[in-house]
Scaffold this active site. Sequence first.
Site, PDB file in Angstrom:
ATOM      1  N   HIS A  93     -10.541  -2.996  -2.316  1.00  0.00           N
ATOM      2  CA  HIS A  93      -9.614  -1.973  -1.829  1.00  0.00           C
ATOM      3  C   HIS A  93     -10.259  -1.229  -0.669  1.00  0.00           C
ATOM      4  O   HIS A  93     -11.417  -0.823  -0.742  1.00  0.00           O
ATOM      5  CB  HIS A  93      -9.263  -0.961  -2.922  1.00  0.00           C
ATOM      6  CG  HIS A  93      -8.346   0.119  -2.419  1.00  0.00           C
ATOM      7  ND1 HIS A  93      -6.982  -0.055  -2.311  1.00  0.00           N
ATOM      8  CD2 HIS A  93      -8.606   1.371  -1.960  1.00  0.00           C
ATOM      9  CE1 HIS A  93      -6.445   1.045  -1.807  1.00  0.00           C
ATOM     10  NE2 HIS A  93      -7.406   1.921  -1.584  1.00  0.00           N
TER      11      HIS A  93
ATOM     12  N   ASP B  73       1.872   6.948 -10.795  1.00  0.00           N
ATOM     13  CA  ASP B  73       1.213   7.091  -9.488  1.00  0.00           C
ATOM     14  C   ASP B  73       2.225   7.031  -8.352  1.00  0.00           C
ATOM     15  O   ASP B  73       2.133   7.792  -7.398  1.00  0.00           O
ATOM     16  CB  ASP B  73       0.154   5.999  -9.295  1.00  0.00           C
ATOM     17  CG  ASP B  73      -0.451   6.087  -7.900  1.00  0.00           C
ATOM     18  OD1 ASP B  73      -1.069   7.128  -7.608  1.00  0.00           O
ATOM     19  OD2 ASP B  73      -0.270   5.161  -7.105  1.00  0.00           O
TER      20      ASP B  73
ATOM     21  N   ARG C  17       2.706  14.155  -3.471  1.00  0.00           N
ATOM     22  CA  ARG C  17       1.524  14.655  -2.764  1.00  0.00           C
ATOM     23  C   ARG C  17       1.728  14.591  -1.261  1.00  0.00           C
ATOM     24  O   ARG C  17       1.281  15.459  -0.524  1.00  0.00           O
ATOM     25  CB  ARG C  17       0.287  13.821  -3.153  1.00  0.00           C
ATOM     26  CG  ARG C  17      -0.240  14.110  -4.555  1.00  0.00           C
ATOM     27  CD  ARG C  17      -1.198  13.032  -5.023  1.00  0.00           C
ATOM     28  NE  ARG C  17      -2.257  12.795  -4.052  1.00  0.00           N
ATOM     29  CZ  ARG C  17      -2.775  11.596  -3.782  1.00  0.00           C
ATOM     30  NH1 ARG C  17      -2.332  10.522  -4.406  1.00  0.00           N
ATOM     31  NH2 ARG C  17      -3.747  11.481  -2.907  1.00  0.00           N
TER      32      ARG C  17
ATOM     33  N   SER D 263      -5.422   7.893  -8.099  1.00  0.00           N
ATOM     34  CA  SER D 263      -4.305   7.109  -7.559  1.00  0.00           C
ATOM     35  C   SER D 263      -4.758   5.676  -7.272  1.00  0.00           C
ATOM     36  O   SER D 263      -4.121   4.705  -7.713  1.00  0.00           O
ATOM     37  CB  SER D 263      -3.795   7.769  -6.271  1.00  0.00           C
ATOM     38  OG  SER D 263      -2.847   6.947  -5.617  1.00  0.00           O
TER      39      SER D 263
ATOM     40  N   LYS E 119      -4.187   2.026 -10.170  1.00  0.00           N
ATOM     41  CA  LYS E 119      -3.543   0.754  -9.792  1.00  0.00           C
ATOM     42  C   LYS E 119      -4.539  -0.405  -9.889  1.00  0.00           C
ATOM     43  O   LYS E 119      -4.193  -1.485 -10.367  1.00  0.00           O
ATOM     44  CB  LYS E 119      -2.985   0.838  -8.370  1.00  0.00           C
ATOM     45  CG  LYS E 119      -1.833   1.833  -8.222  1.00  0.00           C
ATOM     46  CD  LYS E 119      -1.138   1.711  -6.888  1.00  0.00           C
ATOM     47  CE  LYS E 119      -1.983   2.181  -5.726  1.00  0.00           C
ATOM     48  NZ  LYS E 119      -1.899   3.612  -5.434  1.00  0.00           N
TER      49      LYS E 119
END
Length: 425
Positions: free
Chosen positions: A86, A165, A172, A187, A191
Amino acid sequence: MAEQFDAVDVIRTKRDGGRLDDAQIDWVIDAYTRGAVADEQMSALAMAILLRGMAMPEIERWTAAMIASGERLDLGSVTRPTVDKHSTGGVGDKITLPLAPLVAACGAAVPQLSGRGLGHTGGTLDKLESIRGWRAGLTNAEFLAQLDDVGAVVCAAGAELAPADRKLYALRDVTGTVEAIPLIASSIMSKKIAEGSSALVLDVKVGTGAFMKSRDDAAELARTMVALGTAAGTHTVALLTDMSTPLGLTAGNALEVRESVEVLAGGGPADVVELTLALAREMLAGAGIDTDPADALRDGRAMDVWRAMIAAQGGDPTAPLPTARETHVVTAPSSGVLTRLDALAVGVAAWRLGAGRARKEDPVSAGAGVVLHAKPGDQVTAGQPLLELHADEPVRFERALAALEDGWEIGDTAPARKLVLDRIA
């Protein structure tokens, strides 16, 4: 049904600097997902978290509650070791495109649930959708079959993965609470943990074009995410990488795909190759595979997996990529060394040219973006091309040029750039 807690009491606890207990956290995430806690109440709680922070046990429980709001993918049927990556996002960050097939070519399975771009940072799905026929949406069965067969999948997350999320992320975005590190970390990690990989490598960007502008903030985010992954039983490592200058020589959707294919063909810009290999080595180590990924770039195996990955999702890897209808060349105003090329300026310019979106529902232009003809450290001559702007409508050039106005400097010497700044495990 009678609710277990009062949302106002939970808000007050955090507003006054207290710790939320496990039961409060479990309830508030579940109740918000169900609609029993209103948006304005969750907004107040998010702001209290931004201002007051969270202790690590709170962040761990908050993440677990978000995972519990939906399904977890079971990758047990996949015969290869699974490892994911990620990135926190940046300008010209096309690394997933060459990285996923490269790591798969070395024997791992790479399940990449990716997103779309918002603002000045590009989205992996937007880039891939510039390939004719390619589709982002897969069923769980298609996802698992491709993972086992091809070894790499890049697609959109299903609606059932951490739905809390999705709801909280949108809130947000419009309430000025995006920057809260506990909320960013939970967050991302909710995931990624729900996705089910046994190992995870995080690319945490730092610099003007990154979400985290300071190295201290980026390191805190990286440490928090590594701790969350480790606590959940996922082998997690983070690299802090520089995002003060764009990655590679392109920022835009089809432009970045073209550059990624060059990397898979054994060429491409040195910084893109360097970071792709650094992340690949971390991913393979996490998957327990001892091989040099550079070999798979050289011998064409990574390119073979790329073609198979694109074709499996309906794409034509041989189709010509879209190009913008109009171009505008920015030339160097003087001779010397390009000492600075600001990633944020280039990212905003690409966005204004049509490569990005201001709201999630906005369309993007596949061919729009910026091509860099020089990077910091390069010698330039007055009048030579410095940047090339691509857009479908020429009216977009003026605002893109305004974004670039103070985006570069020409001087005598450029500071050396260190791409990988730190490793956190």
